[in-house]
Design an enzyme around this catalytic site. Sequence first.
Site, mmCIF file in Angstrom:
data_model
loop_
_atom_site.group_PDB
_atom_site.id
_atom_site.type_symbol
_atom_site.label_atom_id
_atom_site.label_comp_id
_atom_site.label_asym_id
_atom_site.label_seq_id
_atom_site.Cartn_x
_atom_site.Cartn_y
_atom_site.Cartn_z
ATOM 1 N N LYS A 110 -52.633 -7.570 -3.151
ATOM 2 C CA LYS A 110 -53.754 -6.855 -1.813
ATOM 3 C C LYS A 110 -53.166 -6.046 -1.434
ATOM 4 C CE LYS A 110 -55.613 -11.741 -1.320
ATOM 5 N NZ LYS A 110 -55.844 -12.981 -0.606
ATOM 6 N N LYS A 189 -60.636 -10.236 -14.308
ATOM 7 C CA LYS A 189 -61.017 -11.489 -13.114
ATOM 8 C C LYS A 189 -61.932 -10.718 -12.066
ATOM 9 C CE LYS A 189 -60.173 -13.060 -9.469
ATOM 10 N NZ LYS A 189 -59.446 -13.925 -7.920
ATOM 11 N N LYS A 192 -64.537 -10.705 -5.421
ATOM 12 C CA LYS A 192 -65.022 -9.992 -4.292
ATOM 13 C C LYS A 192 -64.714 -8.787 -4.116
ATOM 14 C CE LYS A 192 -64.947 -13.847 -1.975
ATOM 15 N NZ LYS A 192 -64.976 -15.158 -1.611
#
Length: 320
Positions: A110, A189, A192
Site C-alpha cells: 500500500k 491480481k 479494487k
Amino acid sequence: MRILSGIQPSGALHIGNYFGMMRPAVALQTEGEALYFVADYHALTSLRDPEMLRANSRRVALDFLACGLNADRATLFRHSDVPQVTELAWILSTVAPMGLLERAHSYKDKLARGMSPNVGLFSYPILMAADILIYDSDVVPVGKDQKQHIEITRDLAVKMNETYGQIFKLPEPRIQPTTETVPGIDGQKMSKSYGNNIDIFGDEKEMRKRVMSIVTDSLAVDAPKDPATSTIFQLYSLVASKDETVDMRERFVKGGTGYGDFKKQLFEKLWEYFAPMRKRREEILKDKSYVDDVLARGAKRANEIANQVMDRVRKAVGLR
Ligand code: ADP
Ligand code: TRP
C-alpha cells in the site's frame, strides 16, 4: 467448527472477491457455524466519506446475500456492531512485536502504491487478528493475499497463550488453490485499488467494456496462442463448463481465432454465470428492511460470542 471471514466495504465487489472469498465462504456455511462480516472499521483506513462508508457497507451485505449467503444458516454482521473487537486489538497490540508488522506485505504494497502511511494501516493486521480470535474461529476462507495476515494472527495467539495461558484457538486459513489469485484486466491480481477489476453487479455495458479491455499480446488472428498465460482463458475457465474450457483451449492452440472473439465469448459466459445472483439481488431489494434485519440479527449473535471470549481474555490478562 466455526468459520469466519470479512470483506472491506471499500468499493463494489469484483469477480476476484467472488471466487477468492465469497464462493468458498458460501460453500462452507453448511459445514459449521459461519460468521461473515462487513469490515467497516478496516475500511476507515482508506475511506473518509461517512455517507459512502454507510452505503457501501449495506451494499456489500446485500451483494454477499445475493451471492448465496444464507442468512438462516450463517451470521452476517457489521464489524462496528461488535466494538469489543477494538479492545481486543489493543490488548493484542501490547504483545505484538514491531518487526512482525514491519514485515507485512500488504502494508508495504500500500505504501508502494502511494497511500499515506497512517498508524491504522500499519496496525491493520492486529485488528484483523482480533476479528478472528474474538470468535474462537477455526477456519478462515480468504484469497492468497490474506495468508500472511492469518499467519500473524496465529503468531499473536501463540504469544498471548504463552504469556497468559491458553486463551485462544489457532485458526487455519482456507485458500482455494484454483482461485487463490484471480487476475484483473491487466493480468495482475484483480483488486479494487489497482483499477483492474471486473465488478459482479455492474451493468451489462460496463461489464462488456471491462472484458473487451483485457490486455493481451499482439499475436495475429492466425497465430497459435498460449492459454496458460492468457487472462481471458483463466477467467473463462472459472465460469465455463469443462467441455467449454477444453474447446477454448484447443482454439487457442490451433490459431485462427482473434482475442476479440475470445473476449466476446468470455463476456457472454460471465454475464450468464452471474445471472442468478443478479436475480436474487433484485428479489432481496424488494424487501426494504431485509438487509438491515439480517445485520441486526447477525450483530446479536456475533456479540454473544464476542462477549464470552472477551470475558475470558479480560480475566486472563488481569482487567476486572
Ligand atoms: P481488494 O484487493 O479488491 O481490495 P479485498 O482486500 O477487499 O479486495 O478482498 C476481499 C477478499 O477477497 C479477501 O479474502 C481477498 O483475499 C479476496 N480477493 C480479493 N482479490 C482477489 C483476487 N484477485 N483473487 C482471489 N481472491 C481475491
Ligand atoms: N483484510 C481482509 C481484506 O482486506 C478483510 C478482513 C478483515 C478479514 N478482517 C478479517 C478477512 C478477518 C478474514 C478474517 O480482504
